[in-house]
Each structure stands twice: as structure tokens, then as C-alpha cells.
Enzyme design. Sequence first.
Site, short mmCIF file in Angstrom:
data_model
loop_
_atom_site.label_atom_id
_atom_site.label_comp_id
_atom_site.label_asym_id
_atom_site.label_seq_id
_atom_site.Cartn_x
_atom_site.Cartn_y
_atom_site.Cartn_z
N ASP A 1 0.87 -1.17 0.00
CA ASP A 1 0.00 0.00 0.00
C ASP A 1 0.91 1.23 0.00
O ASP A 1 2.09 1.13 0.35
CB ASP A 1 -0.88 -0.02 1.25
N ASP B 1 -1.66 -0.98 5.92
CA ASP B 1 -1.98 -0.53 7.28
C ASP B 1 -3.41 -0.02 7.44
O ASP B 1 -3.84 0.24 8.55
CB ASP B 1 -1.02 0.59 7.69
N ASP C 1 -7.11 -2.07 3.44
CA ASP C 1 -6.12 -3.12 3.16
C ASP C 1 -6.50 -4.45 3.78
O ASP C 1 -5.90 -5.48 3.44
CB ASP C 1 -4.74 -2.70 3.68
#
Length: 458
Positions: free
Chosen positions: A168, A354, A358
Amino acid sequence: MPLDGVIVEGDSTLDLSALTGESLPQSVSAGSEVLSGSMNGEGLLKLKTTKAFGDSTATRILRLVEDAAAQKGQREKFITRFANVYTPIVVALAVLIAVLPPLLGFGSFQGWLYKALIVLVASCPCAIVISVPLSYFSGIGAGSRMGVLIKGGRYLEALAKADCFAFDKTGTLTIGRISVTKVHAFGGCGEDEILKLAAACEKYSSHPIAQAIRERAGESCLELTDHREIAGCGTSAVYRGKTVACGNSELIGGEVPRELQNKNAVYLVTDGKLTGAIEISDTLRTESKDILRELKALGVKTLLMLTGDSRRNAEAAARELGEIDVRGGLMPQDKLRVIGEAQESGRTVCFVGDGINDAPVLSKSDCGIAMGLGSEAAIEAADVVLSSGDLTALPNAVRLARKTMRTIRTNIIFALAVKAAVIVLAFFGLAQMWMSVLADTGVSVICVLYTARLLRIK
């Protein structure tokens, strides 16, 4: 925002970073559609809900997590797969040694039964059954000492085999906080003066971008008067008889200078004339570039950035990072699709993230890795947690996982080699029972001592 809906009253900014990965706050006002799970930054908002709880964005993301976890392959650990093959083979071998030669007229049944018992004792898998789980436990324990919390042995295996790492962007490769990256001066003002003017103009604003500008400018000694808010544009004030405005590109009629096209910037206008611009972005973590380089050096074939942030911001971050493929503007279901395609092509995929958005892909990937300071949903869905909250431990975690798997393979090869030698000697009548005991208990002790080396890893 508790539910999806439309704002009927109020103006504010929303933080969508945990939900979509968008690094910059989104300005909203009456008529704006909002998603459940987004965080209100400033101002009172009245919301007309448009979806029931079961159909809201946050609920759909949690449903994706459950579906992804259900589809994730429940791969058995190596020791379980090995035992399923090894045990039937050695038992069948002992039976054949005890029964077949006497039936064919090669000696007495009593003599071959003794040899079969030697084979059974020698082939007893104690060394493997003890040392292999101990290797997993030692690897997990050593990982916890370096700030890597691994939730099980099969995730240690997946981490060791991983040849594709997906990341991410917001809060993972970047620090997740807006900051000033560059100041542009147009006309006679210097960069420092532009920064201080913008900070003084935004003195009373609680907008995250305004806070970033004030933080970069430090203590400003400039005194501006008649502070006002320009709806949908920014703020204005008066400095030495001139009107100074600070805000988005609407202040200059949307005509952005060439060097600022495709970039996020705040513009400073004095009496209607553009005098400066301040680039803002979510700053990369200092360790991100080095971590990606280390993973490449470890033989990781594919590095991906999967983010809900705009493609423009994602590509800008990718240019700074170097060799990483980027996919921007992705919703949680889009990330799931990309990870699924990578897995179908035969890759072992680790995803590092995080945010709430996600969580589904952390569940879907072969080894989901959550940042220790991320959302509770991400930590719950992940298989590995980096408790330090940064990426520095990630390459060491891969090295540890690979060393653990090498230790397991070495123990198995050594134990099987000794046992095979004793079995061959027993078949020809050259082995005694004490040799088979040594091949069992002695090899077990040696394998355990060799495995204990993992606990000494710093």
C-alpha cells in the site's frame, strides 16, 4: 461517518486515507457524497444517510475480509505434509523386511523380524518431529525479538518463498502525513517569504494542509489582518495594504503553471496576481527506497504498489522509489483482483498495508503483513505484524524465514541420511540395536542443538 450518505449542511474536510488510500484530505460541503468510515477533520456536518448499515462501505469491506479469509488456501505446514508420506513408507518397509525374505526362503523369520525392529527404531521420526516444530517456534521467537510478530509456521514458510511483494502507499511506503515538499516563487518574492506569507494567511485554519504549511514555516513574525475564508478556495488576509489569498487553483482561475501541472499545490495570490506556490504531498518514509532495494537483492522478482490514491500521486511516489510497478485509484475489491491474478500466475504474494481498506487483501495474500501502527482491522486480518510501525525489519524477516526453512531442510536431510545408512546396514545384518537407538535419539539431540542456533539471531 457512521453510514454512507449525502451532506445536507456544513463544510469540512474528510480524511479518507485509511478507507481509500487517498493521502490528501477531501473538501466536502452540502451535496457531497461521503463514505462510512471516513473521518471528519473539522466543522459540523449534518448527514442524510442513503444506505442501510448492511450496505455501507465499511460493512462491505469487512465482508470482503471474511470472503478473502474463506478463500485463502489452508496450506499445511511442511512437517505435516512430510509425515503424511514418511510414516506409511517406513512402516510398510519394516513389514516387508520382516515377512518377504522368510517367505522367499532367505533365512528365518526370527532373524528378519529382529532386522525389521532395528529398521523401525532407526527410522523413528523423533529427530524430525521434534526439530522441525522447534525450528518454527525458534524462528517465530527470533522474529518477535526483532519486532516481527508472526502468527504461525505456515506464514513463516510463505514469507520465505515469497517472490512478489505488494505495498500500500499511504502510511506504508509513505509516512501518512501531509508535508511541504517544494516552494515555487513567481515575481519578486523569495521562497522563504512565500512560505511565511502562506503560513500567516492560514494562521486560523485547522485544515491539514494549512497545518503542514505552518509547521514548515515555523514561527512566522508576519502580522496579517482581516482574515477571511473564501468558500471552496482557501483563505485571505491583508498584508501591508495588499490582499493576500492562499488556496487551491480556483484562486488563479484554474490556469496552473506548467511546472505545477499534475502536482498537488497551494497557491499564493497577492492582489489577484500569482506570487508563489507550495507543493504538498505525503512524504515517503526515509527507509522505503532502501527496503525495496534490499528485497530486490534478496531475489524478490516483483514489487507492486497498490493504492487507492490517485494515479498521479502514486506515479510520483513510484518515480522516487525506483523499480516498482504502480496501480493507482484502486478500491479494496480491485486490490483483491490484482493479488488474485498474481497468485494464479504461480507467485507467492506478500502484501504490506496498514489501512481499513487493506484488510481484505491482507487476508487474501499468502502472507499479509500489517504495520504495527495501522488500523485494528488490518492487524486482525494480517498474518505478520511489524510492531515497530516501519519497514526496516521487513528484509530481516525474509532472511529469518529463509534461514528457518534452510534449518528445517538440513535437519531432515541429515536425519534421513543417518537413518537410511542404518537401515541398509540392518538389511545386510551389519547393524545392531544400539546403532538404531543412536540413529534415533542421538540424531534427535544433534538436530535440536542445530535448531537452537535460530534463537541466537540478532
